[in-house]
Design a protein around this motif. Structure first.
Motif, PDB file in Angstrom:
ATOM      1  N   LYS A 537       0.852  -1.186   0.000  1.00 49.79           N
ATOM      2  CA  LYS A 537       0.000   0.000   0.000  1.00 49.79           C
ATOM      3  C   LYS A 537       0.886   1.234   0.000  1.00 49.79           C
ATOM      4  CE  LYS A 537      -1.735  -1.582   3.776  1.00 49.79           C
ATOM      5  NZ  LYS A 537      -2.479  -1.870   5.039  1.00 49.79           N
ATOM      6  N   PRO A 538       0.362   2.381  -0.432  1.00 50.16           N
ATOM      7  CA  PRO A 538       1.186   3.589  -0.488  1.00 50.16           C
ATOM      8  C   PRO A 538       1.081   4.412   0.785  1.00 50.16           C
ATOM      9  CG  PRO A 538      -0.882   4.012  -1.580  1.00 50.16           C
ATOM     10  CD  PRO A 538      -0.943   2.581  -1.085  1.00 50.16           C
ATOM     11  N   GLY A 539       2.080   5.256   0.981  1.00 47.62           N
ATOM     12  CA  GLY A 539       2.036   6.239   2.047  1.00 47.62           C
ATOM     13  C   GLY A 539       2.414   7.593   1.494  1.00 47.62           C
ATOM     14  N   MET A 540       1.629   8.626   1.810  1.00 51.70           N
ATOM     15  CA  MET A 540       1.897   9.987   1.351  1.00 51.70           C
ATOM     16  C   MET A 540       2.499  10.773   2.505  1.00 51.70           C
ATOM     17  SD  MET A 540      -1.064  11.576  -1.148  1.00 51.70           S
ATOM     18  CE  MET A 540      -1.092  13.149  -0.360  1.00 51.70           C
ATOM     19  N   ILE A 541       3.729  11.220   2.340  1.00 47.13           N
ATOM     20  CA  ILE A 541       4.455  11.930   3.393  1.00 47.13           C
ATOM     21  C   ILE A 541       4.642  13.379   2.966  1.00 47.13           C
ATOM     22  CG2 ILE A 541       6.597  12.038   4.717  1.00 47.13           C
ATOM     23  CD1 ILE A 541       6.934   9.031   4.168  1.00 47.13           C
ATOM     24  N   LYS A 542       4.198  14.321   3.798  1.00 47.97           N
ATOM     25  CA  LYS A 542       4.344  15.744   3.476  1.00 47.97           C
ATOM     26  C   LYS A 542       5.746  16.207   3.856  1.00 47.97           C
ATOM     27  CE  LYS A 542       1.797  20.088   3.645  1.00 47.97           C
ATOM     28  NZ  LYS A 542       0.608  20.810   4.180  1.00 47.97           N
ATOM     29  N   LEU A 543       6.369  16.950   2.947  1.00 49.99           N
ATOM     30  CA  LEU A 543       7.743  17.398   3.135  1.00 49.99           C
ATOM     31  C   LEU A 543       7.765  18.882   3.517  1.00 49.99           C
ATOM     32  CD1 LEU A 543       9.332  15.722  -0.017  1.00 49.99           C
ATOM     33  CD2 LEU A 543       9.088  14.767   2.285  1.00 49.99           C
ATOM     34  N   THR A 544       8.798  19.284   4.223  1.00 47.18           N
ATOM     35  CA  THR A 544       8.971  20.704   4.546  1.00 47.18           C
ATOM     36  C   THR A 544       9.519  21.475   3.368  1.00 47.18           C
ATOM     37  OG1 THR A 544      11.163  20.187   5.450  1.00 47.18           O
ATOM     38  CG2 THR A 544       9.313  20.259   6.999  1.00 47.18           C
ATOM     39  N   GLN A 545      10.268  20.769   2.481  1.00 46.68           N
ATOM     40  CA  GLN A 545      10.796  21.381   1.268  1.00 46.68           C
ATOM     41  C   GLN A 545      10.683  20.394   0.120  1.00 46.68           C
ATOM     42  OE1 GLN A 545      14.841  22.545   2.174  1.00 46.68           O
ATOM     43  NE2 GLN A 545      14.208  24.595   2.813  1.00 46.68           N
ATOM     44  N   GLY A 546      10.449  20.910  -1.081  1.00 43.80           N
ATOM     45  CA  GLY A 546      10.393  20.040  -2.252  1.00 43.80           C
ATOM     46  C   GLY A 546       9.106  19.234  -2.275  1.00 43.80           C
ATOM     47  N   GLY A 547       9.182  18.117  -3.009  1.00 44.52           N
ATOM     48  CA  GLY A 547       8.022  17.252  -3.120  1.00 44.52           C
ATOM     49  C   GLY A 547       7.328  17.398  -4.460  1.00 44.52           C
ATOM     50  N   ALA A 548       6.294  16.598  -4.663  1.00 40.81           N
ATOM     51  CA  ALA A 548       5.576  16.574  -5.935  1.00 40.81           C
ATOM     52  C   ALA A 548       4.076  16.506  -5.671  1.00 40.81           C
ATOM     53  CB  ALA A 548       6.031  15.377  -6.772  1.00 40.81           C
ATOM     54  N   ALA A 549       3.306  16.777  -6.732  1.00 42.97           N
ATOM     55  CA  ALA A 549       1.851  16.629  -6.653  1.00 42.97           C
ATOM     56  C   ALA A 549       1.490  15.155  -6.856  1.00 42.97           C
ATOM     57  CB  ALA A 549       1.175  17.497  -7.711  1.00 42.97           C
ATOM     58  N   ILE A 550       0.604  14.639  -6.052  1.00 43.82           N
ATOM     59  CA  ILE A 550       0.174  13.235  -6.122  1.00 43.82           C
ATOM     60  C   ILE A 550      -1.305  13.200  -6.534  1.00 43.82           C
ATOM     61  CG2 ILE A 550      -0.070  11.062  -4.868  1.00 43.82           C
ATOM     62  CD1 ILE A 550       2.846  12.042  -5.222  1.00 43.82           C
ATOM     63  N   ARG A 551      -1.591  12.425  -7.580  1.00 41.41           N
ATOM     64  CA  ARG A 551      -2.984  12.296  -8.014  1.00 41.41           C
ATOM     65  C   ARG A 551      -3.740  11.372  -7.044  1.00 41.41           C
ATOM     66  NH1 ARG A 551       0.084  12.182 -12.484  1.00 41.41           N
ATOM     67  NH2 ARG A 551       0.001   9.911 -12.708  1.00 41.41           N
ATOM     68  N   LEU A 552      -4.930  11.795  -6.646  1.00 40.62           N
ATOM     69  CA  LEU A 552      -5.720  11.049  -5.660  1.00 40.62           C
ATOM     70  C   LEU A 552      -7.208  11.207  -5.958  1.00 40.62           C
ATOM     71  CD1 LEU A 552      -6.544  13.725  -3.938  1.00 40.62           C
ATOM     72  CD2 LEU A 552      -4.440  13.266  -2.678  1.00 40.62           C
ATOM     73  N   GLU A 553      -8.033  10.701  -5.084  1.00 38.43           N
ATOM     74  CA  GLU A 553      -9.479  10.817  -5.228  1.00 38.43           C
ATOM     75  C   GLU A 553     -10.070  11.460  -3.980  1.00 38.43           C
ATOM     76  OE1 GLU A 553     -10.316   6.832  -7.990  1.00 38.43           O
ATOM     77  OE2 GLU A 553     -11.113   6.950  -5.947  1.00 38.43           O
ATOM     78  N   VAL A 554     -11.117  12.243  -4.170  1.00 46.29           N
ATOM     79  CA  VAL A 554     -11.850  12.839  -3.056  1.00 46.29           C
ATOM     80  C   VAL A 554     -13.224  12.176  -2.977  1.00 46.29           C
ATOM     81  CG1 VAL A 554     -12.853  14.945  -2.104  1.00 46.29           C
ATOM     82  CG2 VAL A 554     -10.631  15.031  -3.262  1.00 46.29           C
ATOM     83  N   TRP A 555     -13.545  11.658  -1.795  1.00 44.94           N
ATOM     84  CA  TRP A 555     -14.839  11.017  -1.537  1.00 44.94           C
ATOM     85  C   TRP A 555     -15.577  11.832  -0.478  1.00 44.94           C
ATOM     86  CZ3 TRP A 555     -16.359   5.607  -2.742  1.00 44.94           C
ATOM     87  CH2 TRP A 555     -15.532   5.036  -3.728  1.00 44.94           C
TER      88      TRP A 555
END
Length: 617
Positions: A537-555
Motif C-alpha cells: 500500500k502507499p504512504g503519502m508523506i508531506k515534506l517541509t521542502q520540495g516534493g511533488a503533486a500526487i494524483r488522488l481521489e476525493v470522496w
C-alpha cells in the motif's frame, strides 16, 4: 487498552453498525461480548417466539474463532451479528421453512449468507416465519406466533416475522428476510425498522427455499437506511450458478428523482387502528409535500390490477409447483391455513392458457409502470393498518389479504422498494411508508428514502415540540438516538491507495456510505512511498521542502461513519489534513515520516494507480 466489562445497563437498546464499529475500534468490546449479550437477550425474550434455531455459543463459536485470526480493517462487517430467516440456508444448521417435517441440513450457506460472512458478519441463528413464507401476519407457524417487538398483543407481520423482531429487540444488528408479496416490508413497518427489498435478481436467491421462484427476493431489516446499504454492498452481485441472478449496480445516495408520485385518492385503512393510520398517512403526505420535490398525484388502478394477479390469478400455482409434492406426500405436516392457501394453486381453473393470459396482462402493466415511474419514486403506505394476534387468529385469510393491499404489486411489476418509518400512529404503534422505483432506478429510490426519512423525523419532532417520544431510547441508547441526525452531516476524505475506485478496499468506503466525488491532485509537497506491507500500500508523506503533486481521489463520507473508519486505519497510516493543489485542505490519508525508511520511493509515478499499472506491465 484493556477491554471493559460490559454491564446490562450499558448496552444500547438496539445494535447498529456504527455503534459496534466505534466500540470495536476503541477496543472496548469484542465480538464474543456482543454474542454473549445477544444470547442473554434471546433467552429473556424466549416467549416471543422469535427464533427456530436460537443463538448459542456452540453455533456461533466457529465464526468468532475465524474473526480472532482476521484484522478488522480487512473485513468491513467484522463482528456484526445478523439473523437469518429459516427459509435461507446456513451451513450446518437445519433449514425448516417453518415446517419440522420439511427440515434438511445444508452443507453450504445461501450465496447471500456466505457473502456477508466473508465480509466479517456473524450469523447467530435462524428466525421464525410464516410457514413456507406464505403469509404477511407472523402467526402462521407451528413454532408459535411471533410477538410484535413493541406491543406484544399485536401481530409482528410476516412472513419474515422473527427476522424483524430480532433486530427490533436488539438481538441482531441486521437480519435477512425474504419478500415475494411484502414479507420484507410489512414486518419492518410494524416493528419500527427499515426494510430494503432490492430489485429482482440483484441479490442471489440460490440457497433459499422458493415461495414463487420468479418473484422471490432476499431482503434486509435494519435500523437505518445506511446500515441496509452497507449490507447491500456485499450481498449484491451476479451469481453465475443462479438462473434468477442479474447484474444491477449498487445504489448510491447521490441523485434525487425528478418527482414523487402520491396516490390521487386517499388509501383505504383497516383494522382497529384504521383512523390512527389514516391520520398518520395525512401527516406523512404533508411531510412529503414539504420536501420541495415536484409531486404528481396518480391513480392506483395500475398497481391494484397487478396485485390481484398474485393470489387472484395463476401465479399462485407457482407456489404449488414447488411445494405441492411435499404437501401431498406429508398429510398434516403443514400449518392448516398455510395448506389451505397453497392448495388454491392446484385449482383446475389455472390452466396453461390462463398462465399466458396473465403473463401478457402483466407485461402490459409493467410497461405502464415503467412509463409512469420514469425518473420518479412512488410513495404508498406500507400497511393500511394492523391487528391483535387474537383478531388475526379469528380471521386469518381476510386479515392477511388486507396486509398485502399496498405490497403485492411490487415484485410482479419488477420494482425495488424500501420501507421506512414515518412517525407513529399511536404510542408504540409505528407508521411506515414504502417507496417504489423501477429496477434501474434504485439510486433514485435510496436517495429519496434518505431525504424523506429526514423529513418524517423533522415532522415528528415538530409535532412533539422538539422532544423525542421514545425516552427509553434516549436514555438507554443515547448513541443510537443520535444516528439519524449525524447521518445527514458529511466530510470529504482524500484517498490515495487501496481505497480508490477499482482497488480492494473501495468496498470499505462504500460500506461506510461514502460516495466518489472527484479526482484531484495534492499540492506539490508530498513524497509517495510503497510500504513493505502485505498487501502493498502507499504512504503519502508531506515534506517541509520540495516534493511533488500526487494524483488522488476525493470522496464524501457520513460523519457518523467517519470516526470508526479513521480508528481502524493501521499505522503508519492515519487520517490528517491533506493539502490539495488549489490550496484547500481536506481530511485524508497521510503517512508518518518514519515509514520512509525501508520503503520504496514511487513519487515519480505520480499516483498509486500508475505505480501499480507500471508493475503489471
Amino acid at each position: 487498552m484493556a477491554l471493559t466489562t460490559k454491564t446490562t445497563s450499558e448496552w444500547p437498546r438496539v445494535l447498529t453498525l456504527s455503534w459496534l464499529r466505534d466500540k470495536y475500534a476503541a477496543k472496548q468490546l469484542r465480538p464474543a461480548d456482543v454474542v454473549a449479550e445477544i444470547i442473554r437477550r434471546s433467552e429473556a425474550d424466549q416467549a416471543m417466539n422469535i427464533w427456530i434455531t436460537p443463538p448459542s455459543m456452540s453455533l456461533i463459536e466457529p465464526y468468532l474463532e475465524r474473526l480472532a485470526q482476521t484484522a478488522p480493517e480487512g473485513m468491513p462487517l467484522w463482528g456484526v451479528p445478523f439473523a437469518v430467516k429459516d427459509n435461507i440456508d446456513l451451513a450446518g444448521v437445519p433449514t425448516t421453512a417453518g415446517c419440522p417435517d420439511f427440515a434438511y441440513t445444508p452443507d453450504v450457506s445461501a450465496v447471500v449468507v456466505q457473502r456477508l460472512v466473508c465480509a466479517g458478519a456473524i450469523p447467530i441463528g435462524k428466525t421464525n416465519l410464516d410457514q413456507f413464507a406464505t403469509g404477511l401476519v407472523g402467526t402462521r407457524s407451528p413454532h408459535g406466533e411471533t410477538h410484535n417487538a413493541l406491543r406484544s398483543e399485536l401481530i409482528s407481520g410476516g412472513s419474515s416475522s422473527g427476522s424483524a423482531v430480532a433486530v427490533a429487540r436488539g438481538q441482531a444488528a441486521f437480519s435477512l428476510g425474504t419478500d415475494t408479496a411484502g414479507s420484507g416490508r410489512v414486518p419492518a413497518a410494524l416493528n419500527g425498522l427499515v426494510g430494503y427489498k432490492p430489485s429482482l435478481g440483484a441479490w442471489a436467491t440460490k440457497g433459499v427455499v422458493p415461495a414463487c421462484a420468479s418473484l422471490d427476493c432476499v431482503t434486509v431489516f435494519a435500523h437505518t437506511l445506511d446500515d441496509a446499504m452497507a449490507v447491500d454492498l456485499f450481498a449484491r452481485g451476479v451469481e453465475e450458478s443462479d438462473p434468477w441472478s442479474r447484474e444491477i449496480a449498487h445504489p448510491f445516495i447521490n441523485k434525487l428523482p425528478g418527482r414523487i408520485c402520491l396516490p390521487k385518492q386517499t388509501p383505504s385503512f383497516y383494522g382497529p387502528f384504521a383512523e390512527s393510520y389514516r391520520l398518520a398517512w395525512v401527516n406523512a403526505v404533508t411531510a412529503v409535500e414539504a420536501v420541495g420535490l415536484p409531486i404528481t398525484y396518480v391513480k392506483m388502478e395500475l398497481f391494484t390490477e397487478a396485485a390481484s394477479i398474485l393470489y387472484g390469478g395463476p401465479w399462485v400455482a407457482e407456489r404449488w409447483a414447488d411445494l405441492g409434492p411435499f404437501i401431498d406426500s406429508h398429510p398434516g405436516a403443514a400449518f392448516p391455513v398455510t395448506e389451505q392457501v397453497l392448495r388454491t394453486g392446484a385449482s383446475p381453473a389455472y390452466t396453461a392458457a390462463s398462465v399466458f393470459q396473465a403473463a401478457h396482462k402483466l407485461q402490459r402493466l409493467k410497461l405502464e409502470a415503467k412509463q409512469l415511474l420514469q425518473d420518479a419514486v412512488l410513495v404508498m403506505p406500507t400497511c393500511g393498518g394492523t391487528w391483535t394476534r387474537d383478531e388475526v387468529r379469528a380471521n386469518p385469510i381476510g386479515a392477511n389479504s388486507d396486509m398485502g393491499l399496498y405490497t403485492n404489486h411490487c415484485n410482479l411489476l419488477d420494482l425495488c422498494a424500501v420501507a421506512v418509518q414515518a412517525g407513529e400512529a399511536e404510542v408504540n404503534l409505528p407508521f411506515g411508508v414504502t417507496l417504489f422505483a423501477t429496477a434501474e432506478n434504485e439510486t433514485l429510490l435510496c436517495s429519496a428514502a434518505k431525504r424523506l426519512s429526514s423529513a418524517f423525523t423533522d415532522k415528528q419532532l415538530l409535532d412533539n415540540g422538539g422532544v423525542e417520544i421514545d425516552e427509553e431510547a434516549a436514555t438507554v441508547a443515547p448513541q443510537t438516538a443520535k444516528i439519524g441526525a449525524e447521518a445527514t452531516a458529511t466530510t470529504l476524505v482524500a484517498v490515495c491507495g487501496l481505497h480508490m475506485r477499482g482497488f480492494p478496499l473501495e468496498k470499505q468506503m462504500q460500506a461506510c456510505g461514502a460516495g466518489f466525488v472527484r479526482e484531484a491532485e495534492s499540492a506539490a509537497k508530498y513524497r509517495l512511498v510503497k510500504l513493505p506491507t502485505t498487501p502493498a500500500k502507499p504512504g503519502m508523506i508531506k515534506l517541509t521542502q520540495g516534493g511533488a503533486a500526487i494524483r488522488l481521489e476525493v470522496w464524501e463520507m457520513p460523519l457518523a461513519a467517519f470516526g470508526g473508519f479513521a480508528a481502524g486505519i493501521p499505522a503508519p497510516l492515519g487520517i490528517g489534513k491533506v493539502e490539495l493543489s488549489d490550496g484547500t485542505e481536506v481530511p485524508g490519508f497521510i503517512c508518518e515520516a518514519y515509514a520512509e525508511a525501508g520503503s520504496e520511493d514511487i513519487t515519480a509515478y505520480g499516483s498509486w494507480r500508475d505505480a501499480v499499472d507500471h508493475n503489471r506491465t
